[in-house]
Design an enzyme around this catalytic site. Structure first.
Site, short mmCIF file in Angstrom:
data_model
loop_
_atom_site.label_atom_id
_atom_site.label_comp_id
_atom_site.label_asym_id
_atom_site.label_seq_id
_atom_site.Cartn_x
_atom_site.Cartn_y
_atom_site.Cartn_z
N ASN A 124 0.84 -1.19 0.00
CA ASN A 124 0.00 0.00 0.00
C ASN A 124 0.87 1.24 0.00
O ASN A 124 2.00 1.22 0.45
CB ASN A 124 -0.85 0.05 1.28
CG ASN A 124 -2.16 -0.67 1.11
OD1 ASN A 124 -2.66 -0.82 -0.02
ND2 ASN A 124 -2.73 -1.12 2.21
N ALA A 150 -7.10 -11.01 1.99
CA ALA A 150 -6.60 -12.19 2.70
C ALA A 150 -6.17 -11.79 4.11
O ALA A 150 -5.84 -10.63 4.35
CB ALA A 150 -5.40 -12.77 1.95
N LYS A 209 -4.94 4.15 -6.31
CA LYS A 209 -5.07 3.34 -5.09
C LYS A 209 -4.67 4.18 -3.87
O LYS A 209 -5.32 4.14 -2.83
CB LYS A 209 -4.20 2.09 -5.23
CG LYS A 209 -4.23 1.14 -4.05
CD LYS A 209 -5.50 0.33 -4.06
CE LYS A 209 -5.60 -0.82 -3.08
NZ LYS A 209 -5.05 -0.76 -1.80
N ASN A 217 -8.69 4.90 4.78
CA ASN A 217 -8.02 4.13 5.84
C ASN A 217 -7.90 4.86 7.17
O ASN A 217 -8.27 4.33 8.22
CB ASN A 217 -6.65 3.65 5.35
CG ASN A 217 -6.76 2.62 4.26
OD1 ASN A 217 -7.70 2.64 3.47
ND2 ASN A 217 -5.83 1.70 4.19
N SER A 279 -7.12 -2.12 6.13
CA SER A 279 -5.83 -2.68 6.58
C SER A 279 -5.24 -1.81 7.69
O SER A 279 -4.60 -2.33 8.62
CB SER A 279 -4.87 -2.77 5.39
OG SER A 279 -4.73 -1.51 4.77
N GLU A 291 0.61 2.10 7.87
CA GLU A 291 1.28 2.59 6.65
C GLU A 291 0.88 4.04 6.33
O GLU A 291 1.14 4.52 5.24
CB GLU A 291 0.93 1.68 5.46
CG GLU A 291 1.51 0.29 5.59
CD GLU A 291 1.09 -0.64 4.47
OE1 GLU A 291 1.97 -1.20 3.79
OE2 GLU A 291 -0.14 -0.83 4.28
O1 KPL Z 1 -7.24 -1.13 0.32
C1 KPL Z 1 -7.95 -1.00 1.28
C2 KPL Z 1 -7.30 -1.21 2.61
O2 KPL Z 1 -7.96 -1.60 3.57
O3 KPL Z 1 -6.08 -0.98 2.68
C3 KPL Z 1 -9.39 -0.61 1.15
C4 KPL Z 1 -9.66 -0.23 -0.29
C5 KPL Z 1 -9.71 0.53 2.05
C6 KPL Z 1 -10.30 -1.78 1.42
O4 KPL Z 1 -10.36 -2.12 2.77
#
Ligand code: KPL
Length: 326
Positions: A124, A150, A209, A217, A279, A291
């Site tokens: 990420n 996952a 993204k 987040n 996440s 992160e």
């Molecule tokens: O990528 C994601 C994350 O949790 O890091 C999202 C798009 C918010 C989906 O939970």
């Protein structure tokens, strides 16, 4: 000439094992798919848990994989290598560590990375890719973005909760990049890996993204909620909207175009993942470093260089820091 300096041939590259750096959920998914030709690099403490002989370079253990819809665990043999003592040349590497751990993890195996190694970064945020390119300029670098869902229930026990798509593209090539190696790298990931697509321009997807994560987040941690719960209160939704506006303004300044208006896209993602915890929420609840410095932190530091103020992003980071979230 050391072992890692011996030029590799396409035949050798073809059969070389896939190394995974980062034994979390994504790392285990890849190790499972690429087994028996995958090796997870682990810290010495972890390695010693699985072998009595600290001098052993590789040990075999079981990797369990389960799909939530099927609920039947599958077991594959998995090889582990000690990140400190492994010394055979690494040619194919997938890095699935958290963004903030990428550089130190790669530095730990620098001595054993073959100059012709291909490295795929799957994480990420942004910032780690640039840092890796700077420190490893001779290596071929690929970056990817995934919508796979996952989680692990224990070390080497992965649950594949949501089938997604992984998109990968080149980030950096060097004079050492052998076109045959790139072709083998792509073909093996497509054949043995998850649902993978290769594209030539990965940067727009990574920015998209990043923008989505920056508007979701941190807020899920601030409001201690599931993704979908950001839609259900006017105050939370207002936050989402403001973060989207500022992120779009920032991207405009960088001349990065998005295909869909960000607020619309973020609301769509929130609906699609309504029952998920982000996440970052998972990291925060498990008291792990998040992160966020590679998500909102990266946007804020880039915006500063452009002379842009992003008050909602700043307020979000300040309020999270007051809660002890970094
Ligand atoms: O990528 C994601 C994350 O949790 O890091 C999202 C798009 C918010 C989906 O939970």
């Amino acid at each position: 000439m050391t072992k890692t300096n011996v030029p590799s041939s396409p035949e050798h590259f073809q059969t070389a094992p896939w190394f995974i750096l980062g034994g979390g959920a994504m790392g285990c998914l890849w190790a499972y798919d690429l087994a028996p030709n995958s090796i997870i690099l682990v810290k010495p403490e972890r390695y010693l848990q699985y072998t009595n002989d600290p001098s052993t370079a590789l040990t075999a253990t079981k990797l369990s994989y389960q799909k939530t819809s099927q609920n039947i665990p599958c077991i594959r043999e998995c090889r582990l290598a000690n990140i400190r003592s492994y010394s055979s040349p690494i040619l194919k590497l997938i890095v699935t560590t958290k963004a903030q751990d990428t550089l130190s993890a790669l530095t730990a195996i620098q001595h054993t990375l073959h100059p012709q190694a291909h490295i795929l970064l799957l994480q990420n945020g942004m910032g780690s890719q640039q840092a890796v390119k700077e420190q490893f300029p001779m290596h071929t670098l690929w970056c990817g973005s995934t919508t796979q869902g996952a989680y692990t229930t224990d070390f080497l026990h992965v649950v594949h909760a949501g089938l997604g798509q992984t998109t990968i593209g080149p980030w950096h090539t060097s004079s050492d990049t052998h076109p045959h190696f790139s072709a083998i790298f792509q073909q093996q990931l497509i054949t043995y890996g998850q649902q993978v697509t290769f594209i030539n321009e990965i940067q727009p997807l990574l920015w998209q993204k990043l923008a989505i994560n920056a508007c979701i987040n941190g807020l899920t941690v601030l409001f201690e909620c599931k993704n979908g719960e950001l839609l259900t209160s006017p105050n939370r939704l207002k936050w989402v909207e403001k973060l989207c506006q500022e992120t779009e303004q920032f991207l405009d300044n960088k001349q990065i175009a998005l295909t869909t208006p960000l607020f619309q896209h973020v609301c769509h993602v929130l609906k699609q993942t309504a029952e998920n915890y982000s996440s970052t929420y998972m990291d925060a609840t498990h008291q792990r470093p998040t992160e966020l410095m590679y998500i909102n932190g990266f946007i804020l530091s880039e915006a500063k260089q452009l002379g842009l103020l992003l008050p909602s992003h700043t307020a979000l980071m300040v309020q999270l820091a007051q809660k002890g979230i970094f």
